[in-house]
Design a protein around this motif. Structure first.
Motif, mmCIF file in Angstrom:
data_model
loop_
_atom_site.group_PDB
_atom_site.id
_atom_site.type_symbol
_atom_site.label_atom_id
_atom_site.label_comp_id
_atom_site.label_asym_id
_atom_site.label_seq_id
_atom_site.Cartn_x
_atom_site.Cartn_y
_atom_site.Cartn_z
ATOM 1 N N SER A 1 1.053 -1.564 0.071
ATOM 2 C CA SER A 1 -0.444 0.261 0.009
ATOM 3 C C SER A 1 0.606 1.244 -0.074
ATOM 4 C CB SER A 1 -0.849 -0.027 1.440
ATOM 5 O OG SER A 1 -1.602 1.195 1.404
ATOM 6 N N ALA B 1 0.890 2.299 -3.912
ATOM 7 C CA ALA B 1 -0.698 2.600 -4.348
ATOM 8 C C ALA B 1 -1.511 3.910 -5.288
ATOM 9 C CB ALA B 1 -1.495 3.541 -2.804
ATOM 10 N N ASP B 2 -0.004 4.434 -5.646
ATOM 11 C CA ASP B 2 0.587 5.798 -6.738
ATOM 12 C C ASP B 2 0.090 5.269 -7.997
ATOM 13 O OD1 ASP B 2 0.223 7.626 -4.617
ATOM 14 O OD2 ASP B 2 2.624 7.492 -5.050
ATOM 15 N N ILE B 3 0.509 3.931 -8.029
ATOM 16 C CA ILE B 3 0.369 2.065 -9.442
ATOM 17 C C ILE B 3 -0.791 2.431 -10.320
ATOM 18 C CG2 ILE B 3 1.394 0.946 -10.766
ATOM 19 C CD1 ILE B 3 3.811 1.470 -9.030
ATOM 20 N N ASP B 4 -1.649 1.794 -8.876
ATOM 21 C CA ASP B 4 -2.705 1.209 -8.578
ATOM 22 C C ASP B 4 -3.665 1.095 -7.599
ATOM 23 O OD1 ASP B 4 -5.067 0.032 -9.948
ATOM 24 O OD2 ASP B 4 -3.986 -1.757 -10.855
ATOM 25 N N GLU B 5 -4.792 2.907 -7.571
ATOM 26 C CA GLU B 5 -4.814 2.855 -7.034
ATOM 27 C C GLU B 5 -6.221 1.751 -5.829
ATOM 28 O OE1 GLU B 5 -6.000 5.091 -3.072
ATOM 29 O OE2 GLU B 5 -4.393 5.621 -5.038
ATOM 30 N N THR C 1 3.693 -3.180 -11.754
ATOM 31 C CA THR C 1 4.863 -2.099 -10.771
ATOM 32 C C THR C 1 5.971 -2.271 -10.916
ATOM 33 O OG1 THR C 1 4.624 -4.108 -9.895
ATOM 34 C CG2 THR C 1 3.364 -3.032 -8.562
#
Length: 288
Positions: free
Chosen positions: A159, A163-167, A196
Motif C-alpha cells: 500500500s 498505491a500511486d501506481i494502481d489505486e 509495478t
C-alpha cells in the motif's frame, strides 16, 4: 430382556450390518441428491409431481432405515451415544417437514440438501477424513495466524509503495490484502507484478518472496498437519478394527507386557522360596 426381543434385536442388527442393505442406503442417498439437483432445472418442471412422489418415498425409506438402526441397539441410549447416529437422526426427522406451499417450504428444501451428508456417516473412510479435518483446524489456526501476519506486513508495504501506481489494487491495506490473496492463488498475478515493475524494476523480489512464503511454505505446512492427523486417525481406526501394522504392534506390546508380568511373578516366587531355604554348610546346633 425377553427372548423374542433379543431375537428381533439380533435380526435388526444383522440387517443393519448387511453390506447389501448399506449399499441400498447409499444408493438412495445418491438418488435423493440427484433428485434435489434435478429440481433446479426448468426442464424438469413437467416431472415435478413425480419428483414429489420420489421425495416422499425417499423420506419414508430414511425413516424406516433409521428405525431399523435404532431397533438394532439394545437400548436407545447406546444409539444416541454415537455422534453420527445423532446427526442422521436430526437429518431424517428434519426431512419430515412436508414440501407444500407453506412458509416452511424453503426450510424443508434446504434441509433435504443435507441428506447428501449422510454419505459421510455411511462410509467410514469419509468419516476419517472429516474427523481428521476437524482435528486439524486448531493446529492449522496457528499457521493461519502466521500467514495473516505475513499478509498484513506485505499488504502494508504494498500500500505504501504501489498505491500511486494502481489505486484500485493497492489503495489501502485491506484492498492490498485482497490483491495479495489474488497473487497467492496465482490468479493473473503476473499482470499485477508487471504493472509495478514499470515503475519499480525490483518489485519482482516483493512478489517472489511473498509467493515463496505463502504458497510454498505455509501451504505445505497446512498439508503436513492434515496428513499427520489423517495418519493418526487411520492408525486409530485400524487399531479399533484389529487390522494393519499398528494393531499388530499393539498386540505385540500387550504380549510383551503379559510376559513381563509373568516373569516378575516368577522372580518374586523364586526369591521368596530361596529366602525360606536353610543355607548349606551350617549345622543346626543341638542343645547339650
Amino acid at each position: 430382556m425377553s427372548e423374542p426381543f433379543n431375537t428381533w434385536q439380533s435380526r435388526f442388527e444383522a440387517l443393519r450390518s448387511n453390506k447389501i442393505f448399506e449399499g441400498v442406503v447409499i444408493t438412495i442417498i445418491v438418488v435423493s441428491a440427484l433428485a434435489i439437483g434435478a429440481k433446479t432445472y426448468e426442464e424438469t418442471s413437467r416431472f415435478e409431481q413425480w419428483l414429489l412422489y420420489l421425495d416422499v418415498g425417499v423420506t419414508l425409506f430414511f425413516l424406516v432405515e433409521i428405525l431399523i438402526r435404532m431397533a438394532a441397539e439394545r437400548n436407545l441410549r447406546s444409539f444416541f451415544k454415537r455422534g453420527w447416529n445423532v446427526f442422521d437422526f436430526i437429518i431424517v426427522t428434519a426431512s419430515l417437514i412436508p414440501l407444500d406451499d407453506s412458509e416452511m417450504v424453503l426450510l424443508a428444501r434446504l434441509l433435504r440438501i443435507f441428506r447428501v451428508l449422510r454419505l459421510v456417516s455411511m462410509i467410514p473412510e469419509l468419516q476419517m477424513l472429516l474427523v481428521a479435518l476437524v482435528k486439524s483446524i486448531p493446529r492449522m489456526g496457528y499457521v493461519a495466524l502466521l500467514m495473516f501476519i505475513i499478509f498484513y506486513i506485505y499488504a502494508a508495504f504494498g500500500s505504501f509503495l504501489f498505491a500511486d501506481i494502481d489505486e484500485f489494487l493497492w489503495g489501502n491495506i485491506s484492498i492490498s490484502m485482497l490483491t495479495l490473496f489474488r497473487v497467492a492463488t496465482f490468479e493473473d498475478w503476473t499482470d499485477v507484478m508487471y504493472a509495478t515493475q514499470e515503475v519499480y524494476a525490483w518489485s519482482w523480489l516483493y512478489y517472489l518472496t511473498f509467493i515463496f512464503l505463502t504458497a510454498f511454505i505455509f501451504l505445505n505446512m497446512m498439508i503436513g498437519i492434515v496428513l499427520d492427523v489423517m495418519q493418526k486417525e487411520s492408525d486409530k481406526q485400524a487399531l479399533e478394527k484389529g487390522e494393519g501394522d499398528t494393531a499388530e504392534m499393539h498386540s505385540m506390546h500387550d504380549d510383551i507386557r503379559r510376559l513381563q508380568t509373568q516373569l516378575d511373578r516368577m522372580e518374586a516366587t523364586l526369591t521368596a522360596a530361596n529366602g525360606h531355604e536353610t543355607p548349606k554348610g551350617i549345622d543346626k546346633q543341638r542343645p547339650d
